[in-house]
Design an enzyme around this catalytic site. Structure first.
Site, PDB file in Angstrom:
ATOM      1  N   CYS A 328       0.804  -1.221   0.000  1.00 24.26           N
ATOM      2  CA  CYS A 328       0.000   0.000   0.000  1.00 24.26           C
ATOM      3  C   CYS A 328       0.841   1.277   0.000  1.00 24.26           C
ATOM      4  O   CYS A 328       0.332   2.340  -0.356  1.00 24.26           O
ATOM      5  CB  CYS A 328      -0.919   0.024   1.216  1.00 24.26           C
ATOM      6  SG  CYS A 328      -1.956  -1.434   1.394  1.00 24.26           S
ATOM      7  N   ILE A 329       2.098   1.192   0.413  1.00 25.24           N
ATOM      8  CA  ILE A 329       2.905   2.413   0.529  1.00 25.24           C
ATOM      9  C   ILE A 329       3.963   2.505  -0.566  1.00 25.24           C
ATOM     10  O   ILE A 329       4.787   3.422  -0.553  1.00 25.24           O
ATOM     11  CB  ILE A 329       3.546   2.529   1.921  1.00 25.24           C
ATOM     12  CG1 ILE A 329       4.598   1.456   2.177  1.00 25.24           C
ATOM     13  CG2 ILE A 329       2.475   2.495   3.002  1.00 25.24           C
ATOM     14  CD1 ILE A 329       5.358   1.636   3.489  1.00 25.24           C
TER      15      ILE A 329
END
Length: 337
Positions: A328-329
């Protein structure tokens, strides 16, 4: 025709965003812990390929202290730090680089979310990368899609078809837009995401903690062995569905089950801890760890799937507390040419 390469294709670099003060990290301790966690992921990825970190104005010096000297920093106004979702989805025709700038509305206009700055990050990163920007009116995030590079895309009904994002879009309209932007031809729709992803800071069902392609025809899928957890039955159903599916080439899918960590709750809430939320980079697999007995088991599964890559585990509990994981990052920029 532009298409999204699979994550295992060669990368030019990885893009990330630096945590700043916001509702997700609502105190100095939480923010400091988030920055340590983001920095650990960035340093792990940097072992294999260049990393560019977007920081808020005036935050570069603090970021540099944790990141070290060999990660590129650029400053831009930010609301949050989930580059997979706020950044662009890169596509290529083999010779040219382009980037899909999805419409971003704070994961379905959630009450705590701010997205005035983050909604502009996709175009900003696209410009920095020298890519052609392809705008899309579909409200979507990078964590809500996963492709095999050969025409198949994974989606979830509660994200693209949920009333919080695209209330006036039909399934056919969503598929048409996804296929047009990603160069895919077949969508496999999962009904929903993991239970913990519907909590306060959840995404309402991102696919990248549920299932992901490891190579064409092969999917890694999250399973929950403990019947006490609400994901136990959900995951059994998803695995059964995937094993009954074929991809865009007509191949039956091979499903590799990856058991969840043994921990079931954190702060009295069901966790969605998942090893599926990994990141492939040039020669490496950056894999979540949770200080759990199943960490080694998961690493062995991914090492067998990717024998030519080095598996590096990074503690992701702080990242999951904020609503996501390693995938997600991070956001990959494919190597073109």
């Amino acid at each position: 025709m532009f298409r999204m390469p699979p994550e295992w294709a060669p990368h030019e670099r990885t893009w990330m965003a630096w945590p700043g003060p916001n509702p997700t990290f609502d105190d100095e301790v939480g923010l400091a812990q988030a920055r340590e966690a983001w920095a650990a992921v960035a340093r792990a990825v940097r072992r294999f390929e260049p990393v560019t970190m977007v920081t808020g104005p005036g935050q570069s010096a603090d970021a540099r202290a944790l990141l070290g000297p060999d990660i590129e920093l650029v400053e831009r106004d930010l609301d949050d730090a989930w580059m997979r979702d706020i950044g662009p989805t890169f596509v290529t025709d083999g010779d040219r680089l382009a980037a899909v700038d999805w419409t971003f509305n704070g994961w379905g206009a959630q009450s705590w979310a701010r997205w005035g700055h983050d909604s502009k990050i996709g175009a900003y990163v696209s410009d920095l990368a020298g890519a052609q920007t392809l705008t899309s009116e579909l409200v979507n995030e990078g964590g809500a899609i996963h492709v095999d590079g050969e025409g198949t895309v994974l989606l979830t009904e509660t994200v693209q078809l949920g009333p919080e994002r695209n209330p006036d879009w039909t399934r056919a309209q969503v598929e048409a837009e996804i296929h047009a932007r990603l160069g895919t031809t077949k969508a496999i729709w999962l009904p929903r995401g993991l239970s913990g992803d519907y909590g306060e800071f959840g995404t309402r069902g991102h696919v990248d903690i549920v299932a992901a392609f490891a190579r064409p025809g092969v999917i890694v899928a999250h399973t929950q062995p403990d019947p006490a957890h609400p994901d136990h039955e959900l995951c059994k159903g998803i695995v059964a569905q995937l094993r009954a599916e074929t991809d865009a080439k007509g191949r039956p899918l091979e499903v590799v089950e990856v058991p969840a960590p043994t921990v079931l709750k954190a702060d009295e809430e069901w966790v969605d801890y998942s090893y599926i939320n990994h990141y492939l980079c040039n020669g490496g697999v950056v894999l979540c760890s949770f200080g759990d007995p199943r960490d080694k088991e998961a690493a062995a599964v991914f090492q067998e799937l990717f024998p030519d890559r080095t598996v590096v585990q990074v503690d992701a509990r702080t990242i999951f507390a904020g609503g996501g994981g390693i995938h997600c990052i991070t956001q990959q920029q494919p190597l073109v040419g």
